[in-house]
Design a protein around this motif. Structure first.
Motif, PDB file in Angstrom:
ATOM      1  N   MET A   1     -49.457  -2.465  13.798  1.00  0.00           N
ATOM      2  CA  MET A   1     -48.926  -2.430  14.720  1.00  0.00           C
ATOM      3  C   MET A   1     -48.890  -4.136  15.088  1.00  0.00           C
ATOM      4  SD  MET A   1     -48.911  -2.374  18.831  1.00  0.00           S
ATOM      5  CE  MET A   1     -47.883  -1.025  19.195  1.00  0.00           C
ATOM      6  N   ARG A   2     -47.327  -5.043  14.622  1.00  0.00           N
ATOM      7  CA  ARG A   2     -47.183  -6.042  14.152  1.00  0.00           C
ATOM      8  C   ARG A   2     -46.701  -7.310  14.990  1.00  0.00           C
ATOM      9  NH1 ARG A   2     -43.799  -8.200   9.452  1.00  0.00           N
ATOM     10  NH2 ARG A   2     -44.835  -7.297   8.776  1.00  0.00           N
ATOM     11  N   LEU A   3     -48.264  -8.550  15.741  1.00  0.00           N
ATOM     12  CA  LEU A   3     -48.114  -9.462  16.283  1.00  0.00           C
ATOM     13  C   LEU A   3     -47.100 -10.500  15.560  1.00  0.00           C
ATOM     14  CD1 LEU A   3     -51.710  -8.615  17.909  1.00  0.00           C
ATOM     15  CD2 LEU A   3     -49.452  -7.442  18.714  1.00  0.00           C
ATOM     16  N   LYS A  13     -55.745 -22.196   8.618  1.00  0.00           N
ATOM     17  CA  LYS A  13     -55.002 -21.338   7.419  1.00  0.00           C
ATOM     18  C   LYS A  13     -55.501 -20.266   8.247  1.00  0.00           C
ATOM     19  CE  LYS A  13     -56.824 -25.235   4.924  1.00  0.00           C
ATOM     20  NZ  LYS A  13     -55.864 -25.614   5.270  1.00  0.00           N
ATOM     21  N   GLN A  14     -55.271 -19.536   6.441  1.00  0.00           N
ATOM     22  CA  GLN A  14     -54.952 -18.066   6.717  1.00  0.00           C
ATOM     23  C   GLN A  14     -56.190 -16.963   7.247  1.00  0.00           C
ATOM     24  OE1 GLN A  14     -53.446 -16.080   3.465  1.00  0.00           O
ATOM     25  NE2 GLN A  14     -53.129 -14.403   4.291  1.00  0.00           N
ATOM     26  N   GLU A  15     -57.127 -17.751   5.911  1.00  0.00           N
ATOM     27  CA  GLU A  15     -58.340 -16.836   6.896  1.00  0.00           C
ATOM     28  C   GLU A  15     -59.047 -17.417   7.791  1.00  0.00           C
ATOM     29  OE1 GLU A  15     -58.414 -19.404   4.564  1.00  0.00           O
ATOM     30  OE2 GLU A  15     -57.649 -18.423   2.496  1.00  0.00           O
ATOM     31  N   PHE A  24     -61.174  -8.082  16.920  1.00  0.00           N
ATOM     32  CA  PHE A  24     -60.436  -6.714  17.984  1.00  0.00           C
ATOM     33  C   PHE A  24     -60.181  -5.898  16.939  1.00  0.00           C
ATOM     34  CE2 PHE A  24     -59.777 -11.092  19.510  1.00  0.00           C
ATOM     35  CZ  PHE A  24     -59.753 -10.861  21.502  1.00  0.00           C
ATOM     36  N   GLY A  25     -60.886  -5.700  15.875  1.00  0.00           N
ATOM     37  CA  GLY A  25     -59.834  -5.167  15.501  1.00  0.00           C
ATOM     38  C   GLY A  25     -59.671  -4.986  13.247  1.00  0.00           C
ATOM     39  N   ARG A  26     -59.534  -4.120  12.807  1.00  0.00           N
ATOM     40  CA  ARG A  26     -58.899  -4.014  11.690  1.00  0.00           C
ATOM     41  C   ARG A  26     -57.707  -4.891  11.764  1.00  0.00           C
ATOM     42  NH1 ARG A  26     -56.789  -0.875   7.218  1.00  0.00           N
ATOM     43  NH2 ARG A  26     -57.517  -2.354   5.007  1.00  0.00           N
ATOM     44  N   VAL A  27     -57.744  -5.994  10.750  1.00  0.00           N
ATOM     45  CA  VAL A  27     -56.227  -6.933   9.757  1.00  0.00           C
ATOM     46  C   VAL A  27     -56.430  -6.205   9.150  1.00  0.00           C
ATOM     47  CG1 VAL A  27     -54.994  -9.058  10.196  1.00  0.00           C
ATOM     48  CG2 VAL A  27     -56.984  -8.377  11.370  1.00  0.00           C
ATOM     49  N   GLY A  28     -54.615  -6.137   8.801  1.00  0.00           N
ATOM     50  CA  GLY A  28     -54.139  -5.232   7.600  1.00  0.00           C
ATOM     51  C   GLY A  28     -53.584  -6.917   6.683  1.00  0.00           C
ATOM     52  N   GLN A  29     -52.791  -7.658   7.478  1.00  0.00           N
ATOM     53  CA  GLN A  29     -52.405  -8.569   6.807  1.00  0.00           C
ATOM     54  C   GLN A  29     -51.808  -9.391   7.538  1.00  0.00           C
ATOM     55  OE1 GLN A  29     -48.047  -7.570   5.003  1.00  0.00           O
ATOM     56  NE2 GLN A  29     -48.119  -9.022   3.807  1.00  0.00           N
ATOM     57  N   VAL A  30     -52.067 -10.775   7.427  1.00  0.00           N
ATOM     58  CA  VAL A  30     -51.362 -12.011   7.821  1.00  0.00           C
ATOM     59  C   VAL A  30     -50.596 -12.853   6.465  1.00  0.00           C
ATOM     60  CG1 VAL A  30     -52.383 -14.311   8.472  1.00  0.00           C
ATOM     61  CG2 VAL A  30     -53.783 -12.793   9.250  1.00  0.00           C
ATOM     62  N   ARG A  31     -49.720 -13.135   7.487  1.00  0.00           N
ATOM     63  CA  ARG A  31     -48.826 -13.603   6.670  1.00  0.00           C
ATOM     64  C   ARG A  31     -47.835 -15.408   8.003  1.00  0.00           C
ATOM     65  NH1 ARG A  31     -42.596 -11.744   6.475  1.00  0.00           N
ATOM     66  NH2 ARG A  31     -41.372 -13.721   6.311  1.00  0.00           N
ATOM     67  N   LEU A  32     -48.605 -16.179   7.530  1.00  0.00           N
ATOM     68  CA  LEU A  32     -48.187 -17.836   7.895  1.00  0.00           C
ATOM     69  C   LEU A  32     -46.649 -18.731   7.580  1.00  0.00           C
ATOM     70  CD1 LEU A  32     -51.229 -19.989   7.162  1.00  0.00           C
ATOM     71  CD2 LEU A  32     -50.692 -18.546   9.243  1.00  0.00           C
ATOM     72  N   VAL A  47     -49.355 -10.921  12.634  1.00  0.00           N
ATOM     73  CA  VAL A  47     -50.322 -10.566  12.086  1.00  0.00           C
ATOM     74  C   VAL A  47     -50.063  -8.254  12.634  1.00  0.00           C
ATOM     75  CG1 VAL A  47     -52.722 -10.158  13.138  1.00  0.00           C
ATOM     76  CG2 VAL A  47     -51.759 -12.519  13.387  1.00  0.00           C
ATOM     77  N   ASP A  48     -50.724  -8.070  11.203  1.00  0.00           N
ATOM     78  CA  ASP A  48     -50.653  -6.778  10.938  1.00  0.00           C
ATOM     79  C   ASP A  48     -52.010  -6.154  11.144  1.00  0.00           C
ATOM     80  OD1 ASP A  48     -48.066  -6.203  10.597  1.00  0.00           O
ATOM     81  OD2 ASP A  48     -48.239  -6.460   8.167  1.00  0.00           O
ATOM     82  N   MET A  49     -51.770  -5.235  12.714  1.00  0.00           N
ATOM     83  CA  MET A  49     -53.264  -4.314  12.876  1.00  0.00           C
ATOM     84  C   MET A  49     -52.883  -2.847  12.942  1.00  0.00           C
ATOM     85  SD  MET A  49     -54.911  -7.078  15.723  1.00  0.00           S
ATOM     86  CE  MET A  49     -56.750  -6.512  15.379  1.00  0.00           C
ATOM     87  N   THR A  50     -53.564  -2.969  12.443  1.00  0.00           N
ATOM     88  CA  THR A  50     -53.686  -1.324  11.760  1.00  0.00           C
ATOM     89  C   THR A  50     -54.112   0.036  12.980  1.00  0.00           C
ATOM     90  OG1 THR A  50     -56.546  -0.965  11.573  1.00  0.00           O
ATOM     91  CG2 THR A  50     -54.585  -1.539   9.652  1.00  0.00           C
ATOM     92  N   ASP A  51     -54.561  -0.770  13.587  1.00  0.00           N
ATOM     93  CA  ASP A  51     -54.462   0.033  15.250  1.00  0.00           C
ATOM     94  C   ASP A  51     -54.118   0.207  16.655  1.00  0.00           C
ATOM     95  OD1 ASP A  51     -56.526   2.572  16.752  1.00  0.00           O
ATOM     96  OD2 ASP A  51     -56.715   0.595  17.864  1.00  0.00           O
ATOM     97  N   LYS A  52     -53.366   0.963  17.302  1.00  0.00           N
ATOM     98  CA  LYS A  52     -52.303   0.107  18.524  1.00  0.00           C
ATOM     99  C   LYS A  52     -52.900  -0.590  19.146  1.00  0.00           C
ATOM    100  CE  LYS A  52     -48.476   3.011  18.138  1.00  0.00           C
ATOM    101  NZ  LYS A  52     -47.392   4.173  18.156  1.00  0.00           N
ATOM    102  N   GLY A  53     -54.470   0.278  19.764  1.00  0.00           N
ATOM    103  CA  GLY A  53     -55.164  -0.031  20.717  1.00  0.00           C
ATOM    104  C   GLY A  53     -55.954  -1.135  20.856  1.00  0.00           C
ATOM    105  N   CYS A  54     -56.353  -1.805  19.448  1.00  0.00           N
ATOM    106  CA  CYS A  54     -56.776  -3.215  19.372  1.00  0.00           C
ATOM    107  C   CYS A  54     -55.700  -4.125  19.199  1.00  0.00           C
ATOM    108  CB  CYS A  54     -56.850  -3.086  17.416  1.00  0.00           C
ATOM    109  SG  CYS A  54     -58.851  -1.421  17.485  1.00  0.00           S
ATOM    110  N   ALA A  55     -54.855  -3.949  18.912  1.00  0.00           N
ATOM    111  CA  ALA A  55     -54.058  -4.024  18.591  1.00  0.00           C
ATOM    112  C   ALA A  55     -53.264  -4.898  20.407  1.00  0.00           C
ATOM    113  CB  ALA A  55     -53.365  -4.397  18.587  1.00  0.00           C
ATOM    114  N   ALA A  56     -53.820  -4.063  21.198  1.00  0.00           N
ATOM    115  CA  ALA A  56     -52.917  -4.497  22.749  1.00  0.00           C
ATOM    116  C   ALA A  56     -53.868  -5.075  23.199  1.00  0.00           C
ATOM    117  CB  ALA A  56     -52.751  -2.782  22.803  1.00  0.00           C
TER     118      ALA A  56
END
Length: 82
Positions: A1-3, A13-15, A24-32, A47-56
């Protein structure tokens, strides 16, 4: 789920973003995001998170919080073309 995260501090910084959202959960990718003409940081990120509940949960807990003095906005990214 993309935020989408806006009003990030210029020095972030990206880190830092990965560390912030990993609570809040696993982060797949971050793009500044940078201006393609000037190269200046737009103070936004995806910010791409792999789980909808964690993203919410990240949206609920981080939206309208201060990070290094900047009041950030965190929301679900709207996909689609205008």
């Amino acid at each position: 789920m993309r935020l989408v995260v806006s009003n990030l501090p210029e020095a972030i910084k990206q880190e830092d973003v990965i560390e912030l959202f990993s609570r809040f959960g696993r982060v797949g990718q971050v793009r500044l995001l940078y201006n393609i003409y000037t190269g200046k940081f737009r103070q936004m990120a995806y910010v791409d998170m792999t789980d909808k509940g964690c993203a919410a949960s990240a949206v609920r807990k981080l939206n309208q919080t201060r990070i290094h003095g900047s009041l950030i906005t965190v929301a679900l990214a709207v996909s689609g073309k205008l």
